[in-house]
Design a protein around this motif. Structure first.
Motif, PDB file in Angstrom:
ATOM      1  N   GLY A  40      -1.525   1.230   7.007  1.00 32.08           N
ATOM      2  CA  GLY A  40      -2.451   0.364   6.263  1.00 32.08           C
ATOM      3  C   GLY A  40      -2.311  -1.076   6.713  1.00 32.08           C
ATOM      4  O   GLY A  40      -1.245  -1.502   7.166  1.00 32.08           O
ATOM      5  N   GLU A  60      -3.139  -2.272   2.326  1.00 33.28           N
ATOM      6  CA  GLU A  60      -3.953  -1.053   2.294  1.00 33.28           C
ATOM      7  C   GLU A  60      -3.063   0.174   2.410  1.00 33.28           C
ATOM      8  O   GLU A  60      -1.963   0.110   2.947  1.00 33.28           O
ATOM      9  CB  GLU A  60      -4.980  -1.097   3.422  1.00 33.28           C
ATOM     10  CG  GLU A  60      -6.066  -2.094   3.066  1.00 33.28           C
ATOM     11  CD  GLU A  60      -7.235  -2.030   4.001  1.00 33.28           C
ATOM     12  OE1 GLU A  60      -7.359  -1.017   4.716  1.00 33.28           O
ATOM     13  OE2 GLU A  60      -8.004  -2.991   4.005  1.00 33.28           O
ATOM     14  N   GLY A 110       0.843  -1.204   0.000  1.00 30.56           N
ATOM     15  CA  GLY A 110       0.000   0.000   0.000  1.00 30.56           C
ATOM     16  C   GLY A 110       0.875   1.250   0.000  1.00 30.56           C
ATOM     17  O   GLY A 110       2.024   1.216   0.442  1.00 30.56           O
TER      18      GLY A 110
END
Ligand code: GTP
Ligand code: MG
Length: 344
Positions: free
Chosen positions: A80, A71, A17
């Motif tokens: 994330g 993420e 991420g």
């Protein structure tokens, strides 16, 4: 369940991420500093050796395996989450090869064994990470690293201690059914067995695994009949039991033909210890038996066992000979293994 012993799969690990650029903005708090969190790591792709599988058939239906992305980082120093992994479940005996089909990436031989095939990309740093004494408000963050992608071959080579080889109809499956609880298909036409089968033999309070494979015919190494790829399933065996049908025209020729195919296959199969047996002895009269034994002896260069799965003649002897070879193999393996490290 159908049998499949080779499959090509595409795997991709997750991208990392991205890091986040963000600043603390709150009433009554002056000069809120950078607080962009890091991105999460992408998911990995793993292979795991599991129990209860004996085929790669699942990989006919699903060939693409992608782990999830990590993420992105967020404000308030939120990192994330890591992307979810994917796990390829494979049966014991699966070799994992690179796309060229030759380079061995992993050999999955033990239940529970786990190997990481592709690592997820690292997440990028958020701007909070880049804060230094001279740059108190960095306005940049890293993107996440990309995941890895590749094609791999899965090739199953069953794990057995002993393997049955011979022409079609030699009585291989019947022998397996006689000495183990396995229930292979048996019939008096060639190529009854299309897929290898395994059984556990218990003899003299010891155990070993016996593999039954399809029959070999002349030209199998050129693809005649079912070809010779299935010989991979006896590649890991310590010893081969070569059954030569007593009721065949010429036991010596039958023996040589199969040996020729084993040699053409290569991969060290021809160097394995071999136990030679004349099968279906019950179906022969005394004279024919004598002639066939003599022919086989001449071809193989040693006295063959005389075997009949129907009457049980010679079966204990065959098992004993196999066990002796397996024991011998274990002894040799133990000798070759490096001595355990010294411990106080
Ligand atoms: N009389 C007699 N017949 C046997 C014996 N063993 C096997 N047969 C018969 O021989 C035929 C072939 O046996 P299979 O065990 O299917 O032979 P196979 O070697 O597995 O053959 P493929 O799977 O086609 O390669 C069957 O009809 C069996 O009943 C035996 O010891 N005595
Ligand atoms: Mg068979």
């Amino acid at each position: 369940m159908k049998f499949l012993d080779e499959a090509k799969v595409y795997i991709r690990s997750g991208d990392g991420g991205a890091g986040c650029v963000s600043f603390r903005r709150e009433k009554f708090i002056e000069f809120g500093g950078p607080n962009g969190g890091d991105g999460g790591r992408g998911g990995d792709v793993w292979a795991e050796c599991v129990e209860g599988l004996n085929t790669l058939i699942d990989y006919r239906y699903q060939q693409h395996f992608k782990a999830r992305k990590g993420e992105h980082g967020m404000g308030s120093n939120c990192h994330g989450a890591k992307g979810a992994d994917v796990v390829l479940k494979v049966p014991a005996g699966t070799e994992i090869l690179a796309e060229d089909g030759e380079t061995l990436v992993a050999d999955m031989t033990e239940i529970g064994q786990r190997v990481r095939l592709a690592k997820g990309g690292n997440g990028g740093f958020g701007n909070a990470y880049f804060t230094t004494s001279t740059n108190r408000a960095p306005k940049h963050a890293n993107p996440g690293l990309e995941g890895q992608e590749m094609w791999l071959w899965l090739r199953l080579k069953l794990i057995a201690d002993a393997g049955l080889v011979g022409l079609p109809n030699a009585g291989k499956s019947t022998f397996l059914a006689t000495v183990t609880a396995a229930k292979p298909k048996i019939a008096d036409y060639p190529f009854t067995t299309l897929h290898p089968g395994l059984g556990v033999v218990r003899s003299d309070s010891r155990e070993f695994v016996l593999a039954d494979i399809p029959g070999l015919i002349e030209g199998a190494h050129e693809g005649v009949g079912l070809g010779d790829k299935f010989l991979a399933h006896v590649e890991r065996c310590r010893v081969l039991l070569h059954l030569v049908e007593g009721t065949s025209e010429h036991a010596g020729k039958a023996y040589k033909l199969v040996r020729g195919e084993i040699e053409a296959y290569g991969n060290g199969l021809a160097d394995k210890p071999e136990i030679v047996a004349l099968s279906k002895a019950d179906a022969l009269d005394a004279d024919t038996l004598k002639t066939q034994v003599a022919r086989l002896k001449r071809a193989a260069g040693r006295t063959p066992l005389v075997l009949s799965s129907a009457s049980g003649r010679g079966v204990p002897e065959a098992l004993r000979a196999i066990l002796a070879e397996i024991e011998q193999g274990r002894v040799e393996e133990a000798e070759q293994a490096p001595a355990p490290a010294w411990q106080p």
